[in-house]
Design an enzyme around this catalytic site. Structure first.
Site, PDB file in Angstrom:
ATOM      1  NE  ARG A 125      55.922   3.864 -45.430  1.00  0.00           N
ATOM      2  CZ  ARG A 125      55.664   3.925 -44.125  1.00  0.00           C
ATOM      3  NH1 ARG A 125      54.708   3.193 -43.581  1.00  0.00           N
ATOM      4  NH2 ARG A 125      56.373   4.707 -43.345  1.00  0.00           N
ATOM      5  CB  THR A 399      51.029  -0.480 -37.346  1.00  0.00           C
ATOM      6  OG1 THR A 399      51.383   0.848 -37.622  1.00  0.00           O
ATOM      7  CG2 THR A 399      51.504  -1.376 -38.443  1.00  0.00           C
ATOM      8  CG  ASN A 419      52.336   6.869 -38.652  1.00  0.00           C
ATOM      9  OD1 ASN A 419      53.049   5.989 -38.188  1.00  0.00           O
ATOM     10  ND2 ASN A 419      52.607   8.148 -38.508  1.00  0.00           N
ATOM     11  CB  SER A 470      58.028   1.619 -43.249  1.00  0.00           C
ATOM     12  OG  SER A 470      57.323   0.763 -42.384  1.00  0.00           O
ATOM     13  CB  SER A 471      59.925   0.618 -38.076  1.00  0.00           C
ATOM     14  OG  SER A 471      60.582   1.832 -37.839  1.00  0.00           O
ATOM     15  N   GLY A 490      54.172  -1.455 -33.820  1.00  0.00           N
ATOM     16  CA  GLY A 490      54.922  -0.933 -32.683  1.00  0.00           C
ATOM     17  C   GLY A 490      55.906   0.142 -33.059  1.00  0.00           C
ATOM     18  N   GLY A 491      55.696   0.786 -34.228  1.00  0.00           N
ATOM     19  CA  GLY A 491      56.549   1.911 -34.608  1.00  0.00           C
ATOM     20  C   GLY A 491      58.010   1.528 -34.600  1.00  0.00           C
TER      21      GLY A 491
HETATM   22  O1  DON Z   1      55.844   2.421 -40.951  1.00  0.00           O
HETATM   23  C1  DON Z   1      56.160   2.687 -39.788  1.00  0.00           C
HETATM   24  O2  DON Z   1      57.274   2.496 -39.349  1.00  0.00           O
HETATM   25  C2  DON Z   1      55.119   3.259 -38.849  1.00  0.00           C
HETATM   26  N1  DON Z   1      54.154   4.004 -39.615  1.00  0.00           N
HETATM   27  C3  DON Z   1      54.494   2.129 -38.094  1.00  0.00           C
HETATM   28  C4  DON Z   1      53.512   2.615 -37.081  1.00  0.00           C
HETATM   29  C5  DON Z   1      53.204   1.627 -36.025  1.00  0.00           C
HETATM   30  O3  DON Z   1      53.681   0.525 -35.990  1.00  0.00           O
HETATM   31  C6  DON Z   1      52.303   2.077 -34.946  1.00  0.00           C
HETATM   32  N2  DON Z   1      52.111   1.045 -33.963  1.00  0.00           N
HETATM   33  N3  DON Z   1      52.115   1.117 -32.811  1.00  0.00           N
END
Ligand code: DON
Length: 588
Positions: A125, A399, A419, A470-471, A490-491
């Protein structure tokens, strides 16, 4: 009560009686649990990895871009293992899928080494720069400065991916780092045809790219237009940066002329990186989160990835219900209520374990889940504000994920990122490196939502050298009969997509159906259920609304899930790439 309704009430009360009785059963380490507290559903301790004496199986890779899948295949064919292929796939993605990960980015690599059944997480990370401060994205009145944590070099954390490449190659690989980086170097130097998906992303972020002359030089035409799909994109500077990494290892990126160019470019653009920040970056090898659900062993990423803890929290809550016997609307109601509760815990407790004490054992314990489960009513949504402990909002959107299985049974589930789409959109001059904007995954201020609308607590406040929460949820689901390797971008939706994938795998769904399955999501705050078109039937919508759920049909689709499944008895391997993306799953 009419007869028909009485029948369903009896079924409901049975389901809930089993929930209350089943209060205990799942824990951080299934194997470490005394038999007396194991849930009746989890009859046997699932073995780590495949049983011995299994029949031979093919290797497989599923990633977000066909050229990255092919890069991994090339390295496997050259005698590399899953870990060498992970380096090749990641590096190729940095070249051909600039939206979604890259050399300045980071992520989590979940590894399984079959020879000694080692499960481990490589935490790559990004870290906050040493000069970062808690309020660095607030103005003098304490208000968030618009876009400060998402646009330009100030939004970038210290990269983790290049350090992960060296670590993977040196500690786990069979080939040299240099060899595994060759496919990516070729793609950067000789170019590759721009595909429709990336063409769309470039159009979407054109204005941002125009502000970064180096990014515009690579990704736009000389007149500033979006190049046609099919145009060959060459990235000579990125090829040179990859060569420095190939020749000198991580030192070639984090020290020397590449580091000097990175720091000079970031600082000239208003960022605060120093040479010392880069030189000090190290990946951390961490113990994965391990638990069980319905007899399956679940292995997933640990903090500062929130995925493993939240996924186990959700599964533990659900373990007391017999979801297979529940009607579809009830099943979805229960899953949503589990999502709500586990995301609340994410907001309050989770952050970088090197900085904050995280009660992982509690959050993943069966007793804790039993308490959470006890507050779920079968017939009514519970408003999030009624759950105690609402503190503040946290973290933030693109991502990529890939899954690998080699012929020896080694596995990789890796989720890596810049991100948001194209990160901060700033390419550091001379390096070809597009900067991440992962600083937005910190809680920049109490009660301030990040780009994903997530809420977070002090545990995820900015501090120098800290990793943002992070997710990401790279995960292995192991049953006595087979394994699924899964993950997705997918955030904030990531964890719940992996949850639905896990439930579906355990219900016998194929890899292709798992990646295509329509998704629904609740993240505690905002207190609403987001769902993709088709995820809820008209009946389910009526029932859920009647129970008090706020439903919102999403105008877009989410995720880009990459799944490999392996059935031990038949040796059958399936690799499936989400039809929402443009990736490829291949079985060799
Ligand atoms: O680490 C995280 O939770 C975010 N930076 C992930 C970002 C992400 O999955 C974007 N995708 N749509």
């Amino acid at each position: 009560m009419p007869k028909k309704d009485r029948g369903s009430a009896v079924r409901l009360s049975r389901l809930f009686a089993s929930a209350l009785l089943a209060g205990v059963g799942l824990a951080l380490s299934y194997a470490a649990l005394p038999a007396s507290v194991q849930h009746p559903v989890a009859l046997a301790t699932p073995a780590a990895g495949a049983p011995t004496g299994i029949i031979a199986h093919p290797a497989a890779i599923a990633s977000g871009h066909p050229l990255a899948t092919r890069a991994g295949q090339e390295i496997l064919a050259a005698g590399g293992n899953a870990f060498d292929a992970a380096v090749a796939v990641s590096a190729a993605l940095a070249v051909v899928e600039p939206c979604c990960s890259g050399l300045s980015g980071g992520g989590f690599y979940l590894l399984h080494r079959d020879a000694d059944h080692l499960d481990t997480v490589i935490d790559a990370r990004e870290k906050a720069p040493g000069g970062a401060t808690r309020d660095m994205y607030l103005d003098s009145a304490g208000k968030p400065i618009p876009h400060a944590s998402t646009g330009g070099p100030l939004a970038a954390g210290i990269p983790g991916e290049p350090a992960a490449f060296e670590y993977l190659a040196r500690k786990f690989g069979k080939l040299s780092l240099k060899q595994s980086l060759q496919p990516a170097i070729r793609l950067a130097r000789d170019g590759f045809p721009l595909d429709e998906r990336i063409h769309g992303v470039i159009g979407f972020k054109r204005d941002v790219l125009l502000r970064s002359p180096d990014a515009a030089h690579v990704w736009l035409t000389p007149s500033g237009a979006v190049p046609d799909a099919g145009t060959i994109i060459k990235q000579q500077q990125l090829a040179a940066t990859l060569e420095a990494l190939a020749n000198d290892g991580a030192r070639g990126f984090y020290t020397g002329h590449v580091a000097q160019d990175l720091v000079a470019g970031v600082r000239a653009g208003g960022g605060i990186w120093t040479l010392a920040d880069l030189a000090a970056y190290k990946v951390v090898e961490r113990k994965p989160i391990i638990g069980s659900y319905r007899g399956a062993r679940i292995v997933s990423a640990s903090p500062p990835a929130s995925g493993g803890v939240v996924l186990m929290d959700e599964l533990n809550i659900l373990s007391g219900f017999d979801l297979q016997k529940a009607n579809p609307a009830l099943r979805k109601h229960l899953v949503i209520e589990a999502m709500r509760r586990a995301y609340r815990d994410r907001a309050i407790y989770l952050g970088d374990p090197d900085f904050v004490q995280i009660p992982v054992a509690m959050l993943t314990s069966a007793d804790y889940a039993a308490g959470q489960r006890g507050s779920i009513r079968p017939d009514k949504a519970m408003p999030s504000e009624m759950l105690p402990g609402v503190e503040e909002p946290s973290s933030g959107p693109h991502t990529t994920h890939f899954s690998i299985l080699d012929a020896a049974g080694n596995r990789v589930a890796a989720t890596i990122s810049l991100n948001l789409y194209l990160g901060s959109g700033f390419m550091v001059p001379k390096t070809g490196v597009m900067l991440n904007n992962t600083m937005d995954d910190f809680s920049i201020k109490q009660a301030t939502q990040n780009a994903f609308g997530l809420v977070g607590g002090t545990a995820n406040a900015i501090a120098p050298n800290k990793r943002s929460l992070s997710s990401m949820t790279p995960t292995f689901v192991e049953t006595p009969h087979g394994v699924m390797i899964v993950g997705t971008p997918g955030g904030s939706y990531i964890i719940n997509m992996v949850l639905l994938g896990t439930l579906n795998y355990l219900d016998g769904m194929s890899a292709a159906d798992i990646v295509r399955y329509p998704r629904y999501h609740h993240q505690y705050l905002p207190d609403e259920v987001d769902y993709e078109k088709g995820a809820l039937s008209a009946d389910e919508i009526r029932t859920l609304e009647g129970e008090g759920h706020q439903l919102r049909e999403s105008s877009r689709q989410w995720g880009n899930m990459q799944v490999i499944t392996w059935d031990f008895a038949s040796g059958r391997v399936e690799a499936a790439s989400d039809p929402r993306g443009a990736g490829e799953g291949l079985v060799y």
